[in-house]
Structures are given as C-alpha cells and as structure tokens.
Design a protein around this motif. Structure first.
Motif: not given
Length: 301
Positions: A25-28, A33-45, A57-67
């Motif tokens: 949940e903390a990744h949301l 931000g990841q989806s916004a970078a692709l111009r996907w019009p998702y809200r956090e909701a 599943f998530a991938a983290e690098a240097d403490g940030r979400l990357v996938a």
C-alpha cells in the motif's frame, strides 16, 4: 517456486541494482507517479481499487519504486494481468521479464488475460501470450455536441435491484467464461449499475463509476439475439446521465460497438491488443449468446 505476496519478501537483482518485492500500500503514491509518466489517467483511488482486488509485485532501486506488475484471480482457473510499468530509465535490463516470470509463477496454472500496449507486445509474446482481438478506447466530454448526451431515453433500462444480482453474475460468467465474483462485488459497491428488463428480468447489465479524468462505462454485458442493440441502449442510458462529464468506454472488437461510438460523438483515441496465455485444460468457455461489449478497466477486464 511460487513467489508469494508477503510484504517482507525480497529478491535482489544486483546486476541492475534493483530488488523485487510484493507491491505494498505504501507504494501506491509512487505507482501513481509511474503511471502518470506514461500519461495513463489513473487516480490514486484507481490504483487503490486495483490493489485491494488483486496481488502485485514491485521493483525498488535506491529506495524508490521503478516497476510494477499486478494480477487478479478469477477463481482457480483464470486471471488477468495489468498495471505493468517499468520506469523509462530501467527499461531494457530484463526487469519487465523478471516481473512477468514472478507474476505467472504466482498465478499458477491459470489461463491469464491481459491487454497489451504496442510496446509490451514482444515481451508478452515471449511468454506465450497470443493476440485475441483489440480493445478500443473511446472518450469525450458529454456536451450537447455529443449525440449520446441527448439521445432518446431507451425503453426497458432501469436501475439494478438487489434481486438482479444473481442474474448479473450469471450473465457475466456466460460472457467471460470466468468467475469474476470478487470484481463484480467491488464494482457493484461503487458503480451506478443499470439493467435491461423487458419484463422477464435482467437480460443485460452495465456499470459506470468514477475513474481517471471523469467516468468510465463498463463492464457492459448483454445476451441473446438482440445483444448488440441492448448493449447500445445501456450505454445510451448511462451516457445521458453523465451530461457535462468526461466519459470513457473501452469496447471489445468482438462486441462491435466502436464504429457506433465514433458516429455518436465518442472518438477512438487509442487501442490495446487483447492477449491470452491459455493453461492446459483451462481455456475460456463462453456462451455464444452472451458477449462482453465493454471492459471495466483495461487491466482487469
């Protein structure tokens, strides 16, 4: 090995300086931000709705979400996959492939469906996914210039009642071949849902809810010889009630509504390729009389 969803499970990927873990949940907020970078019009909701229904599943690098990558079980035999995003700076290093391996491992012996962007097609093909038709994204603001916004009210369309629930589930199962009970439960809690009733109970249903830039219509399911006409009546009824709002609808190629929507003032702005990876003895068994005309979401169908 089945890759579980425990929040403390981590798989290092030292070659690319990342580690795989369960989506939490903390990744949301970062996922948004990841989806916004692709111009996907998702809200956090919208991310939260998907997160609460499925596994990720998530991938983290240097403490940030990357996938990210998510999947949603539809009973023991089927699933859908989506929200598959790899940060632009991390692409081409095998991260998407690793996420898909873990996702399919977790889905076990299920037939898995997804809707692929043009960029994702080669990856999914390598995992045995085969194309099975397109999904067309239509959208517009329901102004007076949009024919759907002021079309005549169709006969036989009414609000869904509690007594219609069993029939709605039956229609959905017949059209998709999958047990989507959990998805339907979640949708019916938040959607405006209408059914078509010509005196013998519900023969079609459609939902509309808050999503992205405004509202999304879907799923739309109808059955019988007049299924296409019934589906258009349901869409008209919901679109009329959304005057002044931004409305999106993602329609299946098999349903055949794309041309009608274009003529009715909702242009097609994009499309995805529907794909399926069939597991042995777990193919989709649908009723030829029932059809899924519009998706609730391109990620989970």
């Amino acid at each position: 090995m089945v890759f579980g969803t425990s929040s403390d499970l981590r798989t290092p990927m030292p070659r690319i300086g990342a580690q795989l873990t369960a989506l939490r949940e903390a990744h949301l907020p970062q996922a948004l931000g990841q989806s916004a970078a692709l111009r996907w019009p998702y809200r956090e909701a919208d991310w939260r709705f998907a997160f609460e229904l499925g596994h990720g599943f998530a991938a983290e690098a240097d403490g940030r979400l990357v996938a990210t990558a998510m999947w949603w079980p539809f009973g023991p035999a089927h699933a859908s996959a989506g929200m598959i995003i790899v940060d632009a700076k991390m692409q081409g290093q095998g991260l998407g492939r690793a996420l898909m391996e873990h996702l399919l491992d977790a889905a076990c012996d299920r037939t898995v469906l997804l809707n692929a962007t043009r960029e994702g097609l080669p990856l999914y093909a390598r995992f045995g996914f085969a194309a099975r038709g397109r999904v067309f994204q239509h959208q517009a603001v329901m102004t007076g210039e949009v024919a759907l916004a002021h079309a005549a009210a169709p006969a036989g369309v009414r609000s869904m009642h509690a007594a219609d629930a069993a029939k709605v589930r039956q229609l959905d199962l017949a059209a998709t071949g999958m047990d989507r009970s959990a998805l339907l439960d979640a949708l019916l809690r938040v959607c405006t849902t209408v059914v078509l009733d010509h005196g013998n109970g519900a023969s079609a249903y459609a939902c509309m809810r808050e999503f992205g830039r405004g509202l999304v219509i879907g799923p739309v399911v109808a059955s019988g010889a007049d299924a296409a006409a019934d589906a258009t009546d349901l869409v008209v009824a919901l679109a009329r009630s959304a005057r002044g709002r931004f409305v999106r609808i993602d329609v299946t190629e098999a349903g055949g509504l794309s041309t009608w929507l274009e003529k009715s003032g909702l242009p097609c702005v994009d499309h995805a390729v529907g794909m399926v990876r069939e597991a042995s003895s777990r193919s989709l068994d649908t009723d030829a009389q029932a059809r899924l005309f519009a998706l609730s979401n391109q990620s989970f169908g």
